[in-house]
Enzyme design. Structure first.
Site, PDB file in Angstrom:
ATOM      1  N   LYS A  63       0.837  -1.217   0.000  1.00 23.78           N
ATOM      2  CA  LYS A  63       0.000   0.000   0.000  1.00 23.78           C
ATOM      3  C   LYS A  63       0.865   1.257   0.000  1.00 23.78           C
ATOM      4  O   LYS A  63       0.451   2.289  -0.525  1.00 23.78           O
ATOM      5  CB  LYS A  63      -0.999  -0.023   1.168  1.00 23.78           C
ATOM      6  CG  LYS A  63      -2.065  -1.109   0.954  1.00 23.78           C
ATOM      7  CD  LYS A  63      -3.429  -0.794   1.537  1.00 23.78           C
ATOM      8  CE  LYS A  63      -4.451  -1.787   1.005  1.00 23.78           C
ATOM      9  NZ  LYS A  63      -5.738  -1.769   1.662  1.00 23.78           N
ATOM     10  N   LYS A 114      -3.921  -9.612  -6.859  1.00 22.76           N
ATOM     11  CA  LYS A 114      -5.190  -9.843  -6.148  1.00 22.76           C
ATOM     12  C   LYS A 114      -6.297  -8.939  -6.706  1.00 22.76           C
ATOM     13  O   LYS A 114      -6.034  -7.786  -7.052  1.00 22.76           O
ATOM     14  CB  LYS A 114      -4.938  -9.509  -4.672  1.00 22.76           C
ATOM     15  CG  LYS A 114      -6.073  -9.824  -3.748  1.00 22.76           C
ATOM     16  CD  LYS A 114      -5.738  -9.377  -2.324  1.00 22.76           C
ATOM     17  CE  LYS A 114      -6.022  -7.908  -2.111  1.00 22.76           C
ATOM     18  NZ  LYS A 114      -6.561  -7.543  -0.794  1.00 22.76           N
ATOM     19  N   LYS A 148     -10.954  -4.025  -4.444  1.00 27.38           N
ATOM     20  CA  LYS A 148     -12.076  -3.097  -4.654  1.00 27.38           C
ATOM     21  C   LYS A 148     -11.600  -1.680  -4.959  1.00 27.38           C
ATOM     22  O   LYS A 148     -12.357  -0.892  -5.509  1.00 27.38           O
ATOM     23  CB  LYS A 148     -13.041  -3.129  -3.474  1.00 27.38           C
ATOM     24  CG  LYS A 148     -12.485  -2.670  -2.154  1.00 27.38           C
ATOM     25  CD  LYS A 148     -13.569  -2.631  -1.098  1.00 27.38           C
ATOM     26  CE  LYS A 148     -13.375  -3.635   0.009  1.00 27.38           C
ATOM     27  NZ  LYS A 148     -12.129  -3.518   0.770  1.00 27.38           N
TER      28      LYS A 148
HETATM   29  N1  AQP Z   1      -9.047 -10.924  -3.987  1.00 24.99           N
HETATM   30  C1  AQP Z   1      -9.365 -11.479  -2.843  1.00 24.99           C
HETATM   31  N2  AQP Z   1      -9.479 -12.829  -2.745  1.00 24.99           N
HETATM   32  C2  AQP Z   1      -9.828 -13.403  -1.556  1.00 24.99           C
HETATM   33  N3  AQP Z   1     -10.076 -12.702  -0.440  1.00 24.99           N
HETATM   34  C3  AQP Z   1      -9.985 -11.359  -0.505  1.00 24.99           C
HETATM   35  N4  AQP Z   1     -10.172 -10.385   0.400  1.00 24.99           N
HETATM   36  C4  AQP Z   1      -9.948  -9.190  -0.174  1.00 24.99           C
HETATM   37  N5  AQP Z   1      -9.621  -9.346  -1.453  1.00 24.99           N
HETATM   38  C5  AQP Z   1      -9.627 -10.681  -1.692  1.00 24.99           C
HETATM   39  C6  AQP Z   1     -10.592 -10.610   1.767  1.00 24.99           C
HETATM   40  O1  AQP Z   1     -11.708  -9.761   2.001  1.00 24.99           O
HETATM   41  C7  AQP Z   1     -11.684  -9.342   3.362  1.00 24.99           C
HETATM   42  C8  AQP Z   1     -11.857  -7.883   3.449  1.00 24.99           C
HETATM   43  O2  AQP Z   1     -10.775  -7.223   2.851  1.00 24.99           O
HETATM   44  P1  AQP Z   1     -10.508  -5.709   3.237  1.00 24.99           P
HETATM   45  O3  AQP Z   1     -11.680  -4.898   2.887  1.00 24.99           O
HETATM   46  O4  AQP Z   1     -10.090  -5.645   4.658  1.00 24.99           O
HETATM   47  O5  AQP Z   1      -9.304  -5.210   2.436  1.00 24.99           O
HETATM   48  P2  AQP Z   1      -8.327  -5.842   1.452  1.00 24.99           P
HETATM   49  O6  AQP Z   1      -7.871  -7.206   1.878  1.00 24.99           O
HETATM   50  O7  AQP Z   1      -7.224  -4.856   1.245  1.00 24.99           O
HETATM   51  O8  AQP Z   1      -9.297  -5.973   0.207  1.00 24.99           O
HETATM   52  P3  AQP Z   1      -9.336  -5.124  -1.069  1.00 24.99           P
HETATM   53  O9  AQP Z   1     -10.586  -5.479  -1.781  1.00 24.99           O
HETATM   54  O10 AQP Z   1      -8.057  -5.291  -1.826  1.00 24.99           O
HETATM   55  O11 AQP Z   1      -9.490  -3.652  -0.520  1.00 24.99           O
HETATM   56  P4  AQP Z   1      -8.630  -2.390  -0.868  1.00 24.99           P
HETATM   57  O12 AQP Z   1      -8.665  -2.316  -2.362  1.00 24.99           O
HETATM   58  O13 AQP Z   1      -9.335  -1.260  -0.210  1.00 24.99           O
HETATM   59  O14 AQP Z   1      -7.254  -2.617  -0.340  1.00 24.99           O
HETATM   60  C9  AQP Z   1     -10.377  -9.836   3.956  1.00 24.99           C
HETATM   61  O15 AQP Z   1     -10.639 -11.002   4.694  1.00 24.99           O
HETATM   62  C10 AQP Z   1      -9.542 -10.149   2.768  1.00 24.99           C
HETATM   63  O16 AQP Z   1      -8.606 -11.167   3.021  1.00 24.99           O
END
Ligand code: AQP
Length: 345
Positions: free
Chosen positions: A128, A210, A213
């Site tokens: 990040k 990965k 969102k």
């Molecule tokens: N691509 C993924 N595959 C499987 N699990 C995923 N998770 C996120 N992306 C994937 C799981 O979703 C939960 C919530 O995630 P988060 O909102 O805490 O943030 P993150 O892991 O950083 O997810 P994003 O979507 O990538 O958000 P941004 O873009 O804001 O950083 C967690 O349990 C995560 O493991």
């Protein structure tokens, strides 16, 4: 939410002691298929057997700049989406992190028991920091301490997450063990709950990364609430290799990813999927994945469309969830305050 009134403490205390689960998603964008398969889908299954707390983690979201009006809207939408996905507020506690001040309070204390070196090794911080090089704030660095606080506050036994969060759970365990070794058994030591299939759903435009969102390219992710046509079209255009056999193999990241998605919706093993598409090309396979995925999300989309109009209901769930969480969080926080030696009057 400053003060929580009318909490039905007797009701909470009379519930049988089941093992506890805590998990959350950040309202930092439109919730994706990755969040659903990696986390929320498992939450729904687990609420049968566990005492679950599912949180919209808005404090975490501001480690990256958010537009305030969007953050507010997405927090509301995320909570509605949890319910649309099958989280039952009668069975599970559903709430918003910033409504329960103990998360931030415990995070301060745990930060005093977490090493700078430990936090420096976190891969999410490194990723990040690269992505948001104009805003490498200390909240981004101490994010895992807040996550440890979320989990330990509720004495959670299990934390269902995607593989990207495993390192943070390991850190949570280390901090809890360290704290317990000084003060006795204050915290339950949590275990990660990570399902082999679907633990990492990858981007549709770059399947080595990965699915996220906050990816600026909407073609890279499936938003759970997008239209059926969008889902089918995005999967049809998903990046794959130049081969044409549907086979799970190293280096075939795009096909491996689509096979994982298909497997999560159909329950079929990779062997079964390979047999099903033997002699067929990527076109047929992508069409099947798109339709299956859209079918799997149809019910959620419809339920979400209904719930999102019912502001009074969503806010009532938010409020009663915060009341229950507040009560539980206070129990742990008072114990921690006593243990570390804070003066009580
Ligand atoms: N691509 C993924 N595959 C499987 N699990 C995923 N998770 C996120 N992306 C994937 C799981 O979703 C939960 C919530 O995630 P988060 O909102 O805490 O943030 P993150 O892991 O950083 O997810 P994003 O979507 O990538 O958000 P941004 O873009 O804001 O950083 C967690 O349990 C995560 O493991």
């Amino acid at each position: 939410m400053d003060k929580i009134k009318n909490t039905n403490v007797d009701e909470i205390n009379s519930q049988p002691q089941r093992k506890r689960i805590f998990s959350g998603v950040q309202p930092s964008g439109i919730i994706t298929l990755g969040n659903y398969i990696g986390a929320i889908k498992n939450w729904v299954e687990l609420q049968k057997d566990y005492d679950c707390l599912y949180c919209v983690v808005d404090l975490h979201a501001i480690t990256v700049r958010q537009v305030p009006s969007e953050l507010r809207r997405r927090t509301f939408e995320a909570l509605a989406l949890y319910i649309a996905c099958g989280i039952d507020p009668e069975k599970s506690t559903v709430f918003v992190q910033s409504h329960v001040p103990a998360h931030a309070e415990l995070a301060w204390i745990l930060g005093c028991y977490t090493g700078f070196g430990e936090l420096s090794r976190m891969t999410q911080f490194k990723d990040k920091s690269r992505k948001h090089s104009d805003n490498i704030n200390s909240g981004l660095f101490t994010y895992p301490v807040l996550m440890a606080s979320d989990i330990l506050l509720y004495q959670a036994n299990l934390v269902p997450v995607g593989i990207d969060q495993k390192q943070h759970i390991e850190l949570t365990r280390d901090v809890a063990l360290r704290f317990n070794s000084v003060y006795g058994d204050v915290f339950t030591i949590p275990e990660p709950y990570i399902k082999e299939t679907g633990m990492k759903i990858n981007s549709l435009t770059d399947p080595t990364k990965k699915m996220s969102k906050s990816d600026p390219n909407p073609s890279s992710y499936i938003a759970i609430i997008e239209s059926r046509d969008d889902t089918v079209r995005k999967i049809k255009r998903a990046v794959t290799d130049s081969d044409s056999t549907v086979k799970y193999a190293p280096g075939k990241d795009g096909i491996n990813n689509l096979m994982s998605i298909y497997s999560c919706f159909t329950g079929k093993t990779f062997d079964e999927i390979e047999k099903e598409f033997d002699g067929k090309g990527y076109g047929d396979f992508k069409a099947a994945v798109g339709e299956t995925c859209a079918d799997g999300l149809d019910g959620i989309r419809n339920e979400y469309a209904r719930l999102i109009k019912d502001k009074a209901y969503i806010e009532s769930v938010m409020k009663s969830g915060a009341e229950k969480a507040y009560y539980l969080s206070r129990k742990t926080l008072s114990k921690v305050y006593r243990k570390v030696g804070f003066y009580n009057v």
